[in-house]
Design an enzyme around this catalytic site. Structure first.
Site, PDB file in Angstrom:
ATOM      1  N   ASN A  33      49.550  41.276  40.534  1.00  0.00           N
ATOM      2  CA  ASN A  33      50.384  42.293  40.915  1.00  0.00           C
ATOM      3  C   ASN A  33      49.892  42.959  42.245  1.00  0.00           C
ATOM      4  OD1 ASN A  33      47.861  43.339  40.410  1.00  0.00           O
ATOM      5  ND2 ASN A  33      48.502  44.966  38.912  1.00  0.00           N
ATOM      6  N   TYR A 146      33.933  47.615  34.441  1.00  0.00           N
ATOM      7  CA  TYR A 146      34.076  46.071  34.643  1.00  0.00           C
ATOM      8  C   TYR A 146      33.133  45.498  33.580  1.00  0.00           C
ATOM      9  CZ  TYR A 146      33.829  41.555  37.091  1.00  0.00           C
ATOM     10  OH  TYR A 146      34.223  40.301  37.452  1.00  0.00           O
TER      11      TYR A 146
END
Ligand code: UDP
Length: 328
Positions: A33, A146
């Site tokens: 993306n 993360y």
């Protein structure tokens, strides 16, 4: 011709994977993306018939027509500066994105390899890190978005493996470097090389006694490729065990680049791991893999790449300043 879907294909590792699978004679479906990826990393493949590109965010339902043999899920922001800028996307691509891709793997009967990370070990209390170590992660710190997304990713991958019988592979990637790293991603190698090329001083965070172990991208890709084709479904560390302090590393870069810049010291970002070194016994035993490219050779190749960037690109660098944003 076997078909492989690579997510995060326009990123650093994703684009090198695309090259490798094309070279091995696969049909490659590349997906990205472009939040952190860059089409210039894969534009040389666009003319090939066995290469397709889909602009898609994998946190939304993923549709791929036809058969699929393999999926490699490499879509994710992967640098501390990115986690600070786009924390929610970081969580979503590791959690929702992985869920979608596991669903796709189940539907297609494809084998899926998930890119995990040494970050799942957090600030490790076991050194070097073996796959059996459970880690020391601050769930609510800036890196938690993360680390926890990747830990969840491993859990859901094993759940699909055990509950649905999906063929899964999990690679734990340690610090990797090479051409196509993003100059402004804040990571130490592009940071130092960009600084050297702009004639700026090199910024070492903390006192520079923290360690990292850097793996050249070709070695990393070889390890991942072998793991995908192996029959081992538990996590495997792939990285270079040659450890160095960040201060010594800065001195190496000054020598390599032939600049006369100084080292300047900045505050250590919160939860910056003090030490990191992979134990690669498993990779050696199961995959017959170990890194071949030494730091001197790898850094030279990487510096040669950064030297090809234009002055305009060099000046686009984001300067990381954690002092105000990252107190809590
Ligand atoms: N680092 C540094 N100067 C910089 C960028 C990073 O001293 O300009 C340090 C950072 O604090 C960390 C190490 O280099 O200790 C590696 O940082 P990087 O962001 O590359 O990766 P990670 O912390 O995820 O291993």
């Amino acid at each position: 011709m076997k078909k492989v879907l690579i997510t995060g294909a326009a990123g650093f590792l994703g684009s090198h994977l695309c090259d490798r699978f094309i070279k091995e004679g696969y049909h490659v479906i590349a997906m990205d993306n472009l939040i952190t990826g860059d089409l210039k990393n894969i534009e040389h493949l666009f003319k090939l018939e066995q290469f397709e590109y889909y602009h898609h965010d994998v946190t939304k339902f993923v549709h791929v027509p036809g058969d699929l043999d393999y999926i490699l899920h490499f879509a994710s922001p992967a640098s501390p500066i990115d986690y600070l800028k786009i924390p929610i996307q970081t969580l979503k691509v590791g959690a929702l994105g992985t869920h979608n891709l596991l669903g796709l793997a189940k539907d297609k009967g494809a084998r899926i390899l998930i890119a995990s990370t040494s970050e799942i070990y957090g600030d490790p209390l076991v050194h070097p890190q073996t796959e059996e170590y459970y880690g020391n992660v601050n769930t609510i710190g800036p890196r938690g978005v993360y680390d926890e997304a990747k830990r969840f990713q491993e859990s859901i991958t094993m759940a699909y493996n055990r509950f649905h019988g999906v063929e899964t592979r999990i690679v734990r990637i340690f610090n990797t470097y090479g051409p196509r790293m993003r100059l402004n991603d804040g990571r130490v190698i592009p940071a130092f090389m960009g600084q050297a090329l702009r004639g700026e001083d090199l910024t070492v965070f903390g006192d520079g006694s923290q360690t990292r172990s850097f793996c050249y991208v070709d070695d990393e890709i070889e390890g991942i490729y072998r793991l995908l084709l192996s029959d081992y479904d538990l996590p495997v560390n792939i990285g270079n065990p040659h450890e160095i302090t960040i201060k010594d590393f800065a001195e190496e870069i000054i020598k390599l680049t032939g600049t006369d810049q100084k080292i300047i010291y900045k505050p250590l970002p919160k939860d910056d791991p003090l030490q990191r070194q992979p134990d690669i016994s498993k990779a050696k035993e199961i995959l017959g893999w170990e890194p071949k490219v030494g730091r001197a050779e790898g850094m030279k190749k990487t510096f040669d790449y950064f030297k090809t960037l234009s002055q305009q690109e060099l000046n686009k660098t984001d300067h990381r300043d954690f002092s105000s944003r990252n107190k809590r």
